[in-house]
Motif scaffolding. Structure first.
Motif, PDB file in Angstrom:
ATOM      1  N   GLY A  70       0.816  -1.206   0.000  1.00  0.00           N
ATOM      2  CA  GLY A  70       0.000   0.000   0.000  1.00  0.00           C
ATOM      3  C   GLY A  70       0.847   1.253   0.000  1.00  0.00           C
ATOM      4  O   GLY A  70       0.564   2.213  -0.730  1.00  0.00           O
ATOM      5  N   MET A  71       1.907   1.260   0.801  1.00  0.00           N
ATOM      6  CA  MET A  71       2.788   2.427   0.863  1.00  0.00           C
ATOM      7  C   MET A  71       3.485   2.663  -0.468  1.00  0.00           C
ATOM      8  O   MET A  71       3.690   3.815  -0.885  1.00  0.00           O
ATOM      9  N   LYS A  72       3.849   1.573  -1.173  1.00  0.00           N
ATOM     10  CA  LYS A  72       4.464   1.719  -2.497  1.00  0.00           C
ATOM     11  C   LYS A  72       3.510   2.400  -3.466  1.00  0.00           C
ATOM     12  O   LYS A  72       3.908   3.261  -4.257  1.00  0.00           O
ATOM     13  N   HIS A  73       2.230   2.030  -3.393  1.00  0.00           N
ATOM     14  CA  HIS A  73       1.235   2.650  -4.286  1.00  0.00           C
ATOM     15  C   HIS A  73       1.018   4.122  -3.920  1.00  0.00           C
ATOM     16  O   HIS A  73       0.791   4.953  -4.813  1.00  0.00           O
ATOM     17  N   ILE A  74       1.080   4.442  -2.640  1.00  0.00           N
ATOM     18  CA  ILE A  74       0.964   5.846  -2.224  1.00  0.00           C
ATOM     19  C   ILE A  74       2.115   6.659  -2.814  1.00  0.00           C
ATOM     20  O   ILE A  74       1.916   7.772  -3.354  1.00  0.00           O
TER      21      ILE A  74
ATOM     22  N   ALA B 154      -3.712   1.262  -3.488  1.00  0.00           N
ATOM     23  CA  ALA B 154      -3.222   1.385  -2.112  1.00  0.00           C
ATOM     24  C   ALA B 154      -4.339   1.081  -1.113  1.00  0.00           C
ATOM     25  O   ALA B 154      -4.126   0.385  -0.115  1.00  0.00           O
ATOM     26  N   ALA B 155      -5.549   1.590  -1.393  1.00  0.00           N
ATOM     27  CA  ALA B 155      -6.683   1.371  -0.492  1.00  0.00           C
ATOM     28  C   ALA B 155      -6.991  -0.108  -0.351  1.00  0.00           C
ATOM     29  O   ALA B 155      -7.242  -0.603   0.763  1.00  0.00           O
ATOM     30  N   ILE B 156      -6.938  -0.827  -1.465  1.00  0.00           N
ATOM     31  CA  ILE B 156      -7.214  -2.274  -1.423  1.00  0.00           C
ATOM     32  C   ILE B 156      -6.154  -2.992  -0.597  1.00  0.00           C
ATOM     33  O   ILE B 156      -6.467  -3.867   0.231  1.00  0.00           O
TER      34      ILE B 156
ATOM     35  N   ALA C 219      -4.615  -5.417   4.641  1.00  0.00           N
ATOM     36  CA  ALA C 219      -3.701  -5.418   5.791  1.00  0.00           C
ATOM     37  C   ALA C 219      -4.405  -5.004   7.081  1.00  0.00           C
ATOM     38  O   ALA C 219      -3.765  -4.891   8.123  1.00  0.00           O
ATOM     39  N   LYS C 220      -5.723  -4.758   7.014  1.00  0.00           N
ATOM     40  CA  LYS C 220      -6.524  -4.323   8.167  1.00  0.00           C
ATOM     41  C   LYS C 220      -6.124  -2.934   8.667  1.00  0.00           C
ATOM     42  O   LYS C 220      -6.436  -2.569   9.809  1.00  0.00           O
ATOM     43  N   ALA C 221      -5.440  -2.175   7.810  1.00  0.00           N
ATOM     44  CA  ALA C 221      -5.110  -0.787   8.150  1.00  0.00           C
ATOM     45  C   ALA C 221      -6.245   0.090   7.646  1.00  0.00           C
ATOM     46  O   ALA C 221      -6.130   0.776   6.617  1.00  0.00           O
ATOM     47  N   LEU C 222      -7.357   0.060   8.369  1.00  0.00           N
ATOM     48  CA  LEU C 222      -8.587   0.637   7.857  1.00  0.00           C
ATOM     49  C   LEU C 222      -8.528   2.152   7.717  1.00  0.00           C
ATOM     50  O   LEU C 222      -9.078   2.715   6.764  1.00  0.00           O
ATOM     51  N   ASP C 223      -7.890   2.817   8.657  1.00  0.00           N
ATOM     52  CA  ASP C 223      -7.800   4.278   8.571  1.00  0.00           C
ATOM     53  C   ASP C 223      -7.044   4.696   7.308  1.00  0.00           C
ATOM     54  O   ASP C 223      -7.447   5.626   6.601  1.00  0.00           O
TER      55      ASP C 223
ATOM     56  N   LYS D 180     -17.581   2.273   8.050  1.00  0.00           N
ATOM     57  CA  LYS D 180     -18.513   1.404   8.781  1.00  0.00           C
ATOM     58  C   LYS D 180     -17.747   0.305   9.515  1.00  0.00           C
ATOM     59  O   LYS D 180     -18.037   0.005  10.681  1.00  0.00           O
ATOM     60  N   ASP D 181     -16.756  -0.295   8.831  1.00  0.00           N
ATOM     61  CA  ASP D 181     -15.949  -1.328   9.484  1.00  0.00           C
ATOM     62  C   ASP D 181     -15.181  -0.764  10.675  1.00  0.00           C
ATOM     63  O   ASP D 181     -14.856  -1.494  11.613  1.00  0.00           O
ATOM     64  N   MET D 182     -14.914   0.540  10.629  1.00  0.00           N
ATOM     65  CA  MET D 182     -14.228   1.214  11.738  1.00  0.00           C
ATOM     66  C   MET D 182     -15.204   1.642  12.836  1.00  0.00           C
ATOM     67  O   MET D 182     -14.793   2.264  13.815  1.00  0.00           O
ATOM     68  N   GLN D 183     -16.489   1.348  12.644  1.00  0.00           N
ATOM     69  CA  GLN D 183     -17.550   1.736  13.579  1.00  0.00           C
ATOM     70  C   GLN D 183     -17.742   3.247  13.631  1.00  0.00           C
ATOM     71  O   GLN D 183     -18.265   3.771  14.615  1.00  0.00           O
ATOM     72  N   ASP D 184     -17.333   3.947  12.571  1.00  0.00           N
ATOM     73  CA  ASP D 184     -17.512   5.396  12.494  1.00  0.00           C
ATOM     74  C   ASP D 184     -18.715   5.670  11.585  1.00  0.00           C
ATOM     75  O   ASP D 184     -18.567   6.001  10.398  1.00  0.00           O
TER      76      ASP D 184
END
Length: 310
Positions: free
Chosen positions: A8-12, A40-42, A47-51, A85-89
């Motif tokens: 993800g960081m590489k895509h960023i 990157a989002a995918i 990686a469960k890095a939802l934020d 939603k997965d983050m409960q926000d």
């Protein structure tokens, strides 16, 4: 670092590079950046890095907007909402979907906009009922603008019931009237007849006999209402309240017509039977005329019905 997180960081980094200019690259590439942010989002999501995933989807949307790719931008905002939603926000979920809705509408895809609102409303209604109601009603408005009254009625259906569950009965009246109007426009008259009964029950539960009487009379504007069981039984209920006959009203409210209304209205009818609000029964017998007799007389003066039937 997790492999997916590193991916993800590489895509960023690749996305940021797309937006840089130099002596040999005069223009930024927002389309390429949007693609990299989506990848990157995918990866972040896996990686469960939802934020990070939510932020990457939002960045993808913003860059798609720069390219006037409205539909893709809306989809990216919608994906960001799902991550929220997965983050409960759920507040962020609703805000992101509302932004996606605006993009869908600007793109000329109102059905997709309405469906996005309905999905989101269902997600947040447990925690944010007011926002859910707003989204249900907005979806109905979108379908109304398209002339699709049947789908408009389906869209707003949850709004009055949700408001009743949260004891917001005055607001429920407005939302239920929207549902009645849409079903009337769609010529779903059997359903409209039942909703008129629901409206009468709702007004009686609020202790507003005049409004209940008016809602009943308005039912006659829909074909077949005057000859329906709904009209006959509801008229008997209003008559019993007009004459102050609590025993008869209780028996009528035990009729299957009221017991098998939609659950939220059936509960109101049950509560009305068991604990009627103060002042709902008149003890002087009223004028002795029935709602159908007044309807047939064609009287139009508001003052004539100032005391209602209760």
């Amino acid at each position: 670092m997790d492999a997916k997180l590193a991916e993800g960081m590489k895509h960023i980094q690749a996305a940021e590079k797309c937006m840089k200019t130099s002596f040999i690259k005069w223009k930024a590439d927002p389309d390429g950046a949007a693609s990299e942010y989506t990848k990157a989002a995918i990866a972040f999501k896996n990686a469960k890095a939802l934020d990070k995933a939510k932020s990457a989807y939002e960045e993808a949307a913003e860059h798609q907007l720069q390219c006037r790719q409205l539909f893709h931008a809306a989809k990216s905002f919608e994906q960001a909402a799902f991550v929220a939603k997965d983050m409960q926000d759920l507040l962020q979920t609703s805000k992101l979907v509302e932004r996606a809705c605006n993009m869908f509408l600007e793109n000329g895809t109102p059905d997709t906009a309405a469906l996005a609102l309905l999905r989101a409303a269902k997600m947040v209604e447990g925690e944010l009922p007011d926002r859910a109601v707003s989204m249900y009603l907005r979806a109905g408005q979108i379908y109304e603008n398209e002339g699709n009254f049947r789908r408009a009625a389906d869209a707003v259906r949850s709004a009055p019931r949700l408001l009743i569950r949260h004891k917001k009965h005055d607001e429920a009246v407005t939302a239920l009237q929207r549902e009645i109007n849409y079903n009337g426009e769609a010529e779903a008259f059997d359903l409209t007849h039942r909703l008129v009964v629901c409206m009468v029950v709702l007004h009686l539960y609020r202790g507003d006999c005049v409004a209940a009487d008016k809602a009943f009379k308005n039912g006659y504007s829909y074909p077949g209402f005057g000859e329906s069981d709904e009209a006959a039984i509801t008229e008997q209920l209003l008559e019993s309240m007009n004459t102050g006959d609590e025993s008869q009203a209780s028996q009528i409210l035990n009729n299957p017509l009221f017991k098998y209304l939609d659950n939220d209205f059936a509960k109101l009818a049950r509560d009305l039977r068991e604990s009627p609000p103060d002042g709902i029964f008149m003890n002087n017998g009223g004028s002795g005329t029935t709602p159908s007799e007044e309807q047939g007389a064609g009287a139009s003066s508001e003052d004539e019905y100032a005391d209602g039937l209760c």
